[in-house]
Design a protein around this motif. Structure first.
Motif, PDB file in Angstrom:
ATOM      1  N   PRO A  54      39.434  -0.724  37.714  1.00 23.58           N
ATOM      2  CA  PRO A  54      38.182  -0.035  38.063  1.00 23.58           C
ATOM      3  C   PRO A  54      38.402   1.434  38.427  1.00 23.58           C
ATOM      4  N   GLU A  55      39.499   1.743  39.113  1.00 23.79           N
ATOM      5  CA  GLU A  55      39.787   3.130  39.484  1.00 23.79           C
ATOM      6  C   GLU A  55      40.085   3.980  38.255  1.00 23.79           C
ATOM      7  N   GLU A  56      40.870   3.429  37.327  1.00 21.50           N
ATOM      8  CA  GLU A  56      41.186   4.151  36.095  1.00 21.50           C
ATOM      9  C   GLU A  56      39.927   4.383  35.265  1.00 21.50           C
ATOM     10  N   LEU A  57      39.070   3.372  35.200  1.00 13.05           N
ATOM     11  CA  LEU A  57      37.832   3.494  34.431  1.00 13.05           C
ATOM     12  C   LEU A  57      36.924   4.565  35.035  1.00 13.05           C
ATOM     13  N   GLU A  58      36.827   4.586  36.353  1.00 18.19           N
ATOM     14  CA  GLU A  58      36.002   5.585  37.010  1.00 18.19           C
ATOM     15  C   GLU A  58      36.541   6.991  36.744  1.00 18.19           C
ATOM     16  N   ALA A  59      37.864   7.153  36.831  1.00 18.49           N
ATOM     17  CA  ALA A  59      38.472   8.462  36.561  1.00 18.49           C
ATOM     18  C   ALA A  59      38.256   8.857  35.102  1.00 18.49           C
ATOM     19  N   PHE A  60      38.353   7.899  34.191  1.00 15.44           N
ATOM     20  CA  PHE A  60      38.141   8.155  32.762  1.00 15.44           C
ATOM     21  C   PHE A  60      36.705   8.625  32.520  1.00 15.44           C
ATOM     22  N   LYS A  61      35.742   7.915  33.114  1.00 19.71           N
ATOM     23  CA  LYS A  61      34.333   8.297  32.950  1.00 19.71           C
ATOM     24  C   LYS A  61      34.079   9.700  33.494  1.00 19.71           C
ATOM     25  N   LYS A  62      34.664   9.996  34.660  1.00 18.39           N
ATOM     26  CA  LYS A  62      34.478  11.317  35.253  1.00 18.39           C
ATOM     27  C   LYS A  62      35.062  12.401  34.351  1.00 18.39           C
ATOM     28  N   GLU A  63      36.254  12.142  33.809  1.00 17.91           N
ATOM     29  CA  GLU A  63      36.897  13.118  32.920  1.00 17.91           C
ATOM     30  C   GLU A  63      36.052  13.351  31.667  1.00 17.91           C
ATOM     31  N   ARG A  64      35.555  12.285  31.057  1.00 18.24           N
ATOM     32  CA  ARG A  64      34.721  12.404  29.849  1.00 18.24           C
ATOM     33  C   ARG A  64      33.443  13.169  30.164  1.00 18.24           C
ATOM     34  N   TYR A  65      32.847  12.888  31.331  1.00 14.14           N
ATOM     35  CA  TYR A  65      31.627  13.591  31.721  1.00 14.14           C
ATOM     36  C   TYR A  65      31.903  15.083  31.848  1.00 14.14           C
ATOM     37  N   GLU A  66      32.973  15.431  32.583  1.00 15.74           N
ATOM     38  CA  GLU A  66      33.301  16.837  32.808  1.00 15.74           C
ATOM     39  C   GLU A  66      33.642  17.558  31.498  1.00 15.74           C
ATOM     40  N   LYS A  67      34.299  16.846  30.590  1.00 14.49           N
ATOM     41  CA  LYS A  67      34.774  17.483  29.365  1.00 14.49           C
ATOM     42  C   LYS A  67      33.703  17.565  28.276  1.00 14.49           C
ATOM     43  N   PHE A  68      32.853  16.554  28.182  1.00 14.53           N
ATOM     44  CA  PHE A  68      31.916  16.496  27.059  1.00 14.53           C
ATOM     45  C   PHE A  68      30.443  16.590  27.468  1.00 14.53           C
ATOM     46  N   VAL A  69      30.026  15.785  28.422  1.00 15.17           N
ATOM     47  CA  VAL A  69      28.601  15.701  28.752  1.00 15.17           C
ATOM     48  C   VAL A  69      28.125  16.939  29.506  1.00 15.17           C
ATOM     49  N   PRO A  71      29.230  20.080  29.730  1.00 12.45           N
ATOM     50  CA  PRO A  71      29.036  21.314  28.946  1.00 12.45           C
ATOM     51  C   PRO A  71      27.785  21.284  28.056  1.00 12.45           C
ATOM     52  N   LEU A  72      27.474  20.126  27.494  1.00 13.88           N
ATOM     53  CA  LEU A  72      26.260  20.021  26.676  1.00 13.88           C
ATOM     54  C   LEU A  72      25.005  20.189  27.532  1.00 13.88           C
ATOM     55  N   LEU A  73      25.008  19.550  28.689  1.00 18.19           N
ATOM     56  CA  LEU A  73      23.856  19.689  29.577  1.00 18.19           C
ATOM     57  C   LEU A  73      23.702  21.134  30.038  1.00 18.19           C
ATOM     58  N   ASP A  74      24.807  21.763  30.404  1.00 22.48           N
ATOM     59  CA  ASP A  74      24.760  23.162  30.842  1.00 22.48           C
ATOM     60  C   ASP A  74      24.233  24.071  29.735  1.00 22.48           C
ATOM     61  N   GLU A  75      24.677  23.834  28.508  1.00 25.41           N
ATOM     62  CA  GLU A  75      24.206  24.646  27.387  1.00 25.41           C
ATOM     63  C   GLU A  75      22.715  24.420  27.140  1.00 25.41           C
ATOM     64  N   ASN A  76      22.263  23.174  27.260  1.00 22.39           N
ATOM     65  CA  ASN A  76      20.832  22.900  27.096  1.00 22.39           C
ATOM     66  C   ASN A  76      20.011  23.605  28.155  1.00 22.39           C
ATOM     67  N   ILE A  77      20.478  23.574  29.395  1.00 21.65           N
ATOM     68  CA  ILE A  77      19.764  24.256  30.476  1.00 21.65           C
ATOM     69  C   ILE A  77      19.727  25.754  30.212  1.00 21.65           C
ATOM     70  N   SER A  78      20.855  26.308  29.787  1.00 23.55           N
ATOM     71  CA  SER A  78      20.898  27.741  29.488  1.00 23.55           C
ATOM     72  C   SER A  78      19.942  28.099  28.356  1.00 23.55           C
ATOM     73  N   ALA A  79      19.899  27.270  27.325  1.00 20.72           N
ATOM     74  CA  ALA A  79      18.998  27.529  26.196  1.00 20.72           C
ATOM     75  C   ALA A  79      17.545  27.475  26.649  1.00 20.72           C
ATOM     76  N   LEU A  80      17.214  26.536  27.512  1.00 21.28           N
ATOM     77  CA  LEU A  80      15.848  26.452  28.021  1.00 21.28           C
ATOM     78  C   LEU A  80      15.507  27.659  28.878  1.00 21.28           C
ATOM     79  N   GLU A  81      16.449  28.109  29.694  1.00 21.86           N
ATOM     80  CA  GLU A  81      16.206  29.297  30.522  1.00 21.86           C
ATOM     81  C   GLU A  81      16.018  30.540  29.656  1.00 21.86           C
ATOM     82  N   ARG A  82      16.811  30.670  28.587  1.00 19.06           N
ATOM     83  CA  ARG A  82      16.636  31.815  27.675  1.00 19.06           C
ATOM     84  C   ARG A  82      15.265  31.768  27.011  1.00 19.06           C
ATOM     85  N   LEU A  83      14.865  30.572  26.587  1.00 16.32           N
ATOM     86  CA  LEU A  83      13.558  30.398  25.949  1.00 16.32           C
ATOM     87  C   LEU A  83      12.442  30.722  26.940  1.00 16.32           C
TER      88      LEU A  83
END
Length: 93
Positions: A54-69, A71-83
């Motif tokens: 369970p600890e490894e899985l939680e760390a894996f999920k956190k790493e995937r979120y930080e690395k992939f999810v 940045p996409l959310l941040d870019e979407n927010i930035s695009a909405l703010e620019r719009l």
């Protein structure tokens, strides 16, 4: 005119998604076989996750979120703010 052997759009889409999954599974199987011929042990993500604590899985999920999810959310927010700035939109209260 008959466009599909399926009675509904939903049935047609389900058949399409099933065919795409089957094709991707077949491609993955071929790629795994080629790697195993080279002496490289191959495991699917599902197999790896099953073996995690369970600890490894939680760390894996956190790493995937930080690395992939995130940045996409941040870019979407930035695009909405620019719009918003470009269109000079104001929030309705």
């Amino acid at each position: 005119m008959i466009l599909s052997e399926h009675d509904t759009f939903e049935e047609a889409m389900e058949a399409l998604l099933d065919a795409m999954k089957k094709e991707s599974d077949e491609i993955r199987k071929i790629e795994h076989e080629e790697l195993e011929k080279q002496g490289i042990k191959v495991r699917t993500l599902e197999e790896v996750i099953k073996d995690m604590t369970p600890e490894e899985l939680e760390a894996f999920k956190k790493e995937r979120y930080e690395k992939f999810v995130k940045p996409l959310l941040d870019e979407n927010i930035s695009a909405l703010e620019r719009l918003k700035r470009r269109l000079n939109l104001k929030r309705i209260k």
